[in-house]
Design a protein around this motif. Structure first.
Motif, mmCIF file in Angstrom:
data_model
loop_
_atom_site.group_PDB
_atom_site.id
_atom_site.type_symbol
_atom_site.label_atom_id
_atom_site.label_comp_id
_atom_site.label_asym_id
_atom_site.label_seq_id
_atom_site.Cartn_x
_atom_site.Cartn_y
_atom_site.Cartn_z
ATOM 1 N N ASN A 9 6.152 0.738 9.354
ATOM 2 C CA ASN A 9 5.623 1.885 8.483
ATOM 3 C C ASN A 9 5.053 3.103 9.175
ATOM 4 O O ASN A 9 4.125 3.680 8.674
ATOM 5 C CB ASN A 9 4.625 1.089 7.583
ATOM 6 C CG ASN A 9 4.997 -0.088 6.460
ATOM 7 O OD1 ASN A 9 6.196 0.528 5.953
ATOM 8 N ND2 ASN A 9 4.449 -1.066 6.610
ATOM 9 N N GLY A 33 0.367 2.253 7.131
ATOM 10 C CA GLY A 33 0.905 0.974 7.748
ATOM 11 C C GLY A 33 -0.153 -0.130 7.575
ATOM 12 O O GLY A 33 -1.191 -0.007 6.979
ATOM 13 N N TRP A 34 0.085 -1.059 8.591
ATOM 14 C CA TRP A 34 -0.618 -2.367 8.365
ATOM 15 C C TRP A 34 -1.920 -2.244 9.029
ATOM 16 O O TRP A 34 -2.004 -1.744 10.178
ATOM 17 C CB TRP A 34 -0.062 -3.677 9.183
ATOM 18 C CG TRP A 34 1.377 -3.999 8.393
ATOM 19 C CD1 TRP A 34 2.604 -3.984 8.354
ATOM 20 C CD2 TRP A 34 1.062 -4.892 7.049
ATOM 21 N NE1 TRP A 34 3.076 -4.547 7.437
ATOM 22 C CE2 TRP A 34 2.526 -5.092 6.642
ATOM 23 C CE3 TRP A 34 0.055 -5.454 6.239
ATOM 24 C CZ2 TRP A 34 2.695 -5.832 5.238
ATOM 25 C CZ3 TRP A 34 0.437 -6.320 5.292
ATOM 26 C CH2 TRP A 34 1.797 -6.325 4.608
ATOM 27 N N LYS A 57 -6.195 -4.396 -0.901
ATOM 28 C CA LYS A 57 -5.020 -3.893 -0.613
ATOM 29 C C LYS A 57 -3.859 -4.580 -1.366
ATOM 30 O O LYS A 57 -4.007 -5.913 -1.741
ATOM 31 C CB LYS A 57 -4.923 -4.174 1.059
ATOM 32 C CG LYS A 57 -5.762 -3.366 1.797
ATOM 33 C CD LYS A 57 -5.564 -1.943 1.783
ATOM 34 C CE LYS A 57 -6.346 -1.051 2.456
ATOM 35 N NZ LYS A 57 -6.372 0.297 2.065
ATOM 36 N N TYR A 190 -1.928 -3.675 3.339
ATOM 37 C CA TYR A 190 -1.041 -2.341 3.458
ATOM 38 C C TYR A 190 -1.236 -1.853 2.009
ATOM 39 O O TYR A 190 -1.097 -2.816 0.767
ATOM 40 C CB TYR A 190 0.207 -2.665 3.791
ATOM 41 C CG TYR A 190 1.432 -1.460 3.485
ATOM 42 C CD1 TYR A 190 1.208 -0.429 4.168
ATOM 43 C CD2 TYR A 190 2.195 -1.518 2.479
ATOM 44 C CE1 TYR A 190 2.101 0.773 4.215
ATOM 45 C CE2 TYR A 190 2.956 -0.591 1.964
ATOM 46 C CZ TYR A 190 3.012 0.660 2.820
ATOM 47 O OH TYR A 190 3.974 1.651 2.511
ATOM 48 N N ASP A 194 -1.888 4.752 1.661
ATOM 49 C CA ASP A 194 -2.734 4.731 2.691
ATOM 50 C C ASP A 194 -2.722 5.854 3.642
ATOM 51 O O ASP A 194 -1.446 6.195 3.738
ATOM 52 C CB ASP A 194 -2.460 3.285 3.654
ATOM 53 C CG ASP A 194 -3.446 2.283 2.987
ATOM 54 O OD1 ASP A 194 -4.234 2.199 2.127
ATOM 55 O OD2 ASP A 194 -3.065 0.864 3.487
ATOM 56 N N ASN A 199 -3.217 1.843 12.686
ATOM 57 C CA ASN A 199 -2.329 1.103 12.405
ATOM 58 C C ASN A 199 -2.538 -0.187 13.562
ATOM 59 O O ASN A 199 -2.605 0.074 14.826
ATOM 60 C CB ASN A 199 -0.960 1.645 12.730
ATOM 61 C CG ASN A 199 0.277 0.775 12.045
ATOM 62 O OD1 ASN A 199 0.092 -0.584 11.631
ATOM 63 N ND2 ASN A 199 1.505 1.237 11.816
#
Length: 357
Positions: A9, A33-34, A57, A190, A194, A199
């Motif tokens: 991502n 991203g995560w 999330k 995620y 966002d 990340n």
């Protein structure tokens, strides 16, 4: 501004679209991203690893690392809900599915004494819908050493709550043993909208082949958690065997594996490399591999992964699926380089490695 989404991502534009039109590289992680939402790490023996106060999330990734003393299992609850609100379907070591409905928790593994385990789970976390989970676990096996093949547990489950998003992940053991120091649960989140820049997954190395053959990473920074992705086309000529990993140049018989091809599992111990989930593709066919590794210096390195391969062009052709539950028995060093060998990738094949502590 044109934007391209990359693995992990990460978001990247062209050189001229970067600030000032410079050719400076954009930091890995990009935007979104995560993101790490919470983490609990044990400093001593315990039966509970709770990660609470989680931000809402849309999607969650849960990394669960458990070490134990004596007999333990690993069970999940969400938001401390102990009602009969869970259901699961599960396969152990590639065997027939077992099912459970109206459960008070999601039992993931019930395992050997004094074992190491690593699990990666994904959860769809929309408050108004049942929370659906995919979880894959690799376990060291009854004893250490390359002669002992890892075990696998594959679970799909759901939490029937349709009113609340998950705000707490509760991992617990109710058998006679304990989770020991170093056991850890990390929860990532995620959302498509966002805009953060922190990340969890940092790109450590990315290699694209310029000629046919193996894919060799450079030496990258050691991280506790690793994620990899490989995509490429099988070249003509020799090297039609299963793609395999070697770590840190280790060619000795220090690997053990459980790999599945289209649902059939195979086990091999005392290997000089580890299968990563494919088989002998013919020239021109595509293959893709992705997976995760728990990478602690003093512990055997457990890794799990999945693949799609043997994809001849055309909707009338069915590809193959692979899965791996492997280990590298080194207990002195973290992984800092990866060789993907044996498949004979064509030029243009790419391996990317991400990591985090």
């Amino acid at each position: 501004m044109a934007i391209t989404y990359h693995a992990g991502n990460r978001i990247q534009g062209t050189n001229l679209e970067r600030a000032g039109g410079t050719t400076d590289t954009i930091p890995s992680g990009g935007v979104g991203g995560w993101k790490e939402l919470g983490r609990t790490t044990l400093s001593g023996n315990a039966d509970v690893i709770d990660v609470t106060s989680l931000t809402d999330k849309r999607y969650l990734m849960v990394l669960t690392r458990t070490l134990d003393s004596g007999q333990t299992n690993v069970k999940y609850k969400f938001n401390s809900d102990s009602g009969s609100n869970y259901a699961k379907r599960q396969s152990i070591n590639g065997g027939s599915d077992s099912t459970g409905t109206s459960q008070t928790n999601i039992e993931i593994v019930q395992d050997y004494a004094d074992d190491d385990r690593f699990q990666v789970g994904y959860i769809a976390n929309l408050a108004s819908k049942e929370k659906v989970m995919i979880n894959n676990a690799v376990e060291r096996g009854n004893n250490s050493g390359a002669g002992n093949v890892p075990a696998s547990v594959q679970t799909v489950a759901k939490w029937g709550n349709t009113s609340n998003a998950i705000s707490a992940v509760n991992v617990f053991n109710d058998r006679t043993g304990d989770f020991t120091s170093g056991s850890e649960v990390v929860v990532l989140g995620y959302d498509p909208d966002d805009t953060h820049t922190d990340n969890f997954w940092e790109e450590l190395d990315s290699v694209t082949t310029t000629s046919s053959g193996t894919i060799q990473s450079g030496t990258f920074t050691a991280k506790k958690y690793l994620m990899y992705q490989i995509i490429g086309k099988k070249a003509s000529g020799s090297g039609t065997g299963s793609p395999r990993f070697q770590f840190n140049g280790d060619t000795s018989s220090n690997y053990a594996q459980r790999n599945g091809i289209n649902g059939t599992h195979y086990t091999y111990g005392n290997q000089s490399s580890a299968n990563i989930g494919g088989d002998g593709n013919t020239a021109g066919e595509m293959a893709m591999f992705t997976g995760f590794i728990i990478n602690e210096a003093s512990k055997e390195k457990l890794f799990l992964g999945f693949s799609a391969f043997g994809n001849t062009a055309g909707a009338g052709q069915i590809g193959n699926r692979g899965e791996i539950f492997d280990k590298w028995t080194n207990t002195s060093n973290q992984i800092t380089s990866i060789l993907c060998m044996n498949l004979n990738f064509d030029a243009g094949a790419k391996m990317t490695i991400w990591g985090s502590d």
